[in-house]
Design an enzyme around this catalytic site. Structure first.
Site, PDB file in Angstrom:
ATOM      1  N   ASP A 128       7.656 -42.657  -6.782  1.00  0.00           N
ATOM      2  CA  ASP A 128       6.535 -41.976  -7.476  1.00  0.00           C
ATOM      3  C   ASP A 128       5.419 -42.680  -8.057  1.00  0.00           C
ATOM      4  OD1 ASP A 128       7.746 -43.617  -9.284  1.00  0.00           O
ATOM      5  OD2 ASP A 128       8.212 -41.709 -10.816  1.00  0.00           O
ATOM      6  N   ASP A 138      12.427 -49.389  -6.554  1.00  0.00           N
ATOM      7  CA  ASP A 138      12.268 -47.916  -6.501  1.00  0.00           C
ATOM      8  C   ASP A 138      10.960 -47.647  -5.669  1.00  0.00           C
ATOM      9  OD1 ASP A 138      10.905 -48.889  -8.728  1.00  0.00           O
ATOM     10  OD2 ASP A 138      10.604 -47.016  -9.541  1.00  0.00           O
ATOM     11  N   GLU A 139       9.961 -48.728  -5.394  1.00  0.00           N
ATOM     12  CA  GLU A 139       8.609 -48.489  -4.701  1.00  0.00           C
ATOM     13  C   GLU A 139       8.443 -49.258  -3.799  1.00  0.00           C
ATOM     14  OE1 GLU A 139       6.763 -46.052  -6.048  1.00  0.00           O
ATOM     15  OE2 GLU A 139       8.364 -45.595  -7.582  1.00  0.00           O
ATOM     16  N   HIS A 292      27.365 -60.940  16.534  1.00  0.00           N
ATOM     17  CA  HIS A 292      28.393 -61.675  17.284  1.00  0.00           C
ATOM     18  C   HIS A 292      28.112 -63.155  17.421  1.00  0.00           C
ATOM     19  CE1 HIS A 292      27.492 -60.105  21.371  1.00  0.00           C
ATOM     20  NE2 HIS A 292      27.960 -61.393  21.531  1.00  0.00           N
ATOM     21  N   ASP A 341      26.481 -54.521  15.441  1.00  0.00           N
ATOM     22  CA  ASP A 341      26.008 -55.992  15.910  1.00  0.00           C
ATOM     23  C   ASP A 341      24.492 -56.408  16.106  1.00  0.00           C
ATOM     24  OD1 ASP A 341      26.789 -58.349  17.191  1.00  0.00           O
ATOM     25  OD2 ASP A 341      27.515 -57.545  18.937  1.00  0.00           O
ATOM     26  N   GLY A 435      26.388 -64.372  27.745  1.00  0.00           N
ATOM     27  CA  GLY A 435      25.240 -65.406  27.545  1.00  0.00           C
ATOM     28  C   GLY A 435      23.877 -64.544  27.640  1.00  0.00           C
ATOM     29  N   SER A 437      24.127 -61.953  25.355  1.00  0.00           N
ATOM     30  CA  SER A 437      24.108 -61.251  24.199  1.00  0.00           C
ATOM     31  C   SER A 437      22.942 -61.523  23.270  1.00  0.00           C
ATOM     32  CB  SER A 437      25.423 -61.727  23.665  1.00  0.00           C
ATOM     33  OG  SER A 437      26.408 -60.919  24.130  1.00  0.00           O
ATOM     34  N   GLY A 438      22.426 -60.842  22.359  1.00  0.00           N
ATOM     35  CA  GLY A 438      21.404 -60.667  21.519  1.00  0.00           C
ATOM     36  C   GLY A 438      20.088 -60.605  21.969  1.00  0.00           C
TER      37      GLY A 438
HETATM   38  N1  ARG Z   1      29.306 -60.417  24.589  1.00  0.00           N
HETATM   39  C1  ARG Z   1      28.624 -60.911  25.810  1.00  0.00           C
HETATM   40  C2  ARG Z   1      27.739 -62.090  25.182  1.00  0.00           C
HETATM   41  O1  ARG Z   1      28.128 -62.781  24.100  1.00  0.00           O
HETATM   42  C3  ARG Z   1      27.479 -59.982  26.390  1.00  0.00           C
HETATM   43  C4  ARG Z   1      28.094 -58.793  27.076  1.00  0.00           C
HETATM   44  C5  ARG Z   1      27.490 -57.842  27.706  1.00  0.00           C
HETATM   45  N2  ARG Z   1      28.272 -57.192  28.577  1.00  0.00           N
HETATM   46  C6  ARG Z   1      28.147 -56.620  29.595  1.00  0.00           C
HETATM   47  N3  ARG Z   1      29.210 -56.231  30.359  1.00  0.00           N
HETATM   48  N4  ARG Z   1      26.993 -55.797  29.526  1.00  0.00           N
HETATM   49  O2  ARG Z   1      26.793 -62.653  25.826  1.00  0.00           O
END
Ligand code: ARG
Length: 488
Positions: A128, A138-139, A292, A341, A435, A437-438
């Site tokens: 507000d 709140d803002e 992860h 994740d 590998g 992942s992320g």
């Molecule tokens: N968990 C995997 C990692 O730590 C990546 C898995 C992706 N797997 C897949 N089938 N797309 O690198």
């Protein structure tokens, strides 16, 4: 796209099977580092409750016994008894008050709690333009970017809706303010542009230029008249530009070698000197990766080094790396289901952007990625299930797969949650792998590259009927901005 470092079960892509039976060592590691997680979802029961309940065992009967023991003369007996009762009542009163104070939820029904304080405000006090919470919570979450055009929108608590801003009297200073409220630093501010008001969008705010030197949001007022008939679009950072024309090639599993500058947001995250996960640059200081990747003992920033703008693992030497200042894992990340994740890494010193290093765009509210939308994955993961980390960065095209299909009985049978998005081919052959992942799952829309997902899990790699599953970044944008804003 994976690594030769494969001791821990969570690193292997066993998806659900192995991680369901994670060894206890893991849990204790987790406990050691969890206190560093930010308190974004505070428990409704404050942690000091136990202290109060131990006070419940105040030795009241003992007090009573002692005092009555001294009351031997008959004349004083009545007085002493009265005194004891009074003390008992006062003690009980204090106990009841303390229990009430600490145990009751501070906010009633529709009220909203200010951060972790005991202060409550009504929904109409949010956005507000008046600071009602002691720390102004709140803002701070009243602006957003909408759709692929980056339409700037401001929330009106009065009308309980999002409003566009009329472009008349808008300037870059206002743009910087809005970007800072989202969590960007003003030095990344790129531009504000005007786009024509689309028919039917009557929700427009105008800037009151005669309002003097007050907060941007306080200058805004409802108006159905916007002279220019244009509204503000905002880009807080120059993101999503690849410096290579992409050629449709295939090879991650079934991908092909990437070119320098093609995926400038891709980073390699080294844990104790070895590639462990991928990540995506979103600002000079912030990297998006998977929760992860930074579980347990890996949640400590000290062990990580970030490499940007380098294709070959052999060229990633410590002197070229960036140190990590902070790791923020999603507080609701679930080890078993891989729900939420996603994690953020803040660098100790900002990256300098160039042809080969640059941010990807975070998706906006209201952005629809269609089923079958062509996306790209990239990373140094294994090129086949069980393989080692790739020496070179690889990339491949994967279409998005509708969650209802991905959750089908013969595919993932219901374990793909709304915080996840599937991409790949039901026939297998092309996929991310250990590998990766992320790392990023990106798509091009309105001439920009957007971060659709972060590589999370899959059963095997490139297996038939087991496509890759990615964190659904659109679901996390609120959380990402809030954390960038809170850790500036
Ligand atoms: N968990 C995997 C990692 O730590 C990546 C898995 C992706 N797997 C897949 N089938 N797309 O690198």
């Amino acid at each position: 796209m994976a690594s030769n470092l494969r001791p821990a079960p969570y690193y292997e892509n066993y998806a659900y099977r192995s991680e369901n039976v994670a060894p206890p060592r893991f849990t204790s590691d987790y406990n050691v580092y969890l206190p560093h997680a930010p308190p974004y979802y505070p428990s409704s029961v404050p942690h000091y409750v136990p202290r109060v309940s131990t006070q419940q065992s105040v030795p009241v009967p003992a007090v009573q016994a002692k005092s009555s023991a001294k009351c031997t003369p008959r004349t004083k007996k009545a007085l002493c008894l009265l005194l004891s009762i009074a003390m008992l009542l006062i003690g009980a009163g204090i106990c009841v008050f303390l229990i009430w104070y600490f145990v009751t939820d501070s906010c009633s029904g529709s009220e909203i709690q200010c951060g972790t304080t005991r202060v409550c405000v009504t929904p109409s006090q949010w956005c507000d333009r008046k600071q009602d919470c002691p720390n102004g919570e709140d803002e701070t979450r009243c602006v957003r970017l909408y759709g692929p055009e980056n339409l700037l929108e401001v929330y009106s608590s009065e009308n309980k809706d999002w409003y566009s801003i009329c472009y008349d009297d808008w300037n870059d200073k206002y743009g910087e303010t809005a970007c800072e409220d989202l969590g960007y630093n003003s030095n990344t501010y790129f531009n504000s542009k005007a786009i024509p008001v689309t028919t039917g969008s009557a929700n427009i705010l105008r800037i009151n230029t005669s309002a003097g030197d007050i907060d941007l949001y306080k200058k805004l007022y409802n108006s159905n008249w916007c002279p220019s008939q244009q509204v503000v679009t905002l880009r807080c950072i120059r993101c999503g530009t690849s410096n290579r024309p992409m050629s449709p090639r295939n090879r991650i599993v079934g991908g092909s070698d990437a070119l320098l500058g093609e995926w400038p947001w891709q980073v390699s995250l080294h844990f104790r000197g070895t590639h462990f996960c991928g990540g995506s640059i979103i600002t000079p200081e912030w990297i998006v990766t998977a929760a992860h990747c930074v579980e347990g003992t890996r949640s400590h920033p000290f062990y990580w080094t970030v490499y940007a703008g380098i294709l070959r693992q052999s060229e990633m030497i410590p002197s070229k790396g960036f140190r990590v200042a902070r790791i923020i894992s999603h507080p609701n990340y679930d080890l078993t289901s891989k729900n939420n994740d996603v994690a953020l890494m803040k660098l100790q010193s900002p990256l300098s952007f160039n042809e080969f290093i640059g941010p990807v765009c975070l998706p906006n509210a209201g952005m629809m990625f269609e089923t079958d939308q062509r996306c790209w994955i990239s990373g140094w993961g294994a090129k086949y299930q069980g393989g080692n980390t790739s020496k070179e960065l690889n990339a491949a095209v994967v279409p998005l797969i509708n969650s209802s299909i991905c959750n089908g009985r013969y595919i993932y049978n219901g374990i793909v949650l709304p915080t996840m998005i599937c991409a790949g081919y039901l026939q297998g052959k092309v996929d991310s792998c250990q590998g990766d992942s992320g790392g990023p799952l990106v798509t091009m829309k309105s001439l920009l590259w957007w971060l659709v997902g972060d590589t999370s899990w899959g059963t095997g790699c490139a297996t038939q009927f087991k496509p890759g599953v990615y964190g659904n970044i659109t679901v996390f944008i609120e959380w990402i901005y809030r954390n960038m804003q809170a850790n500036r």
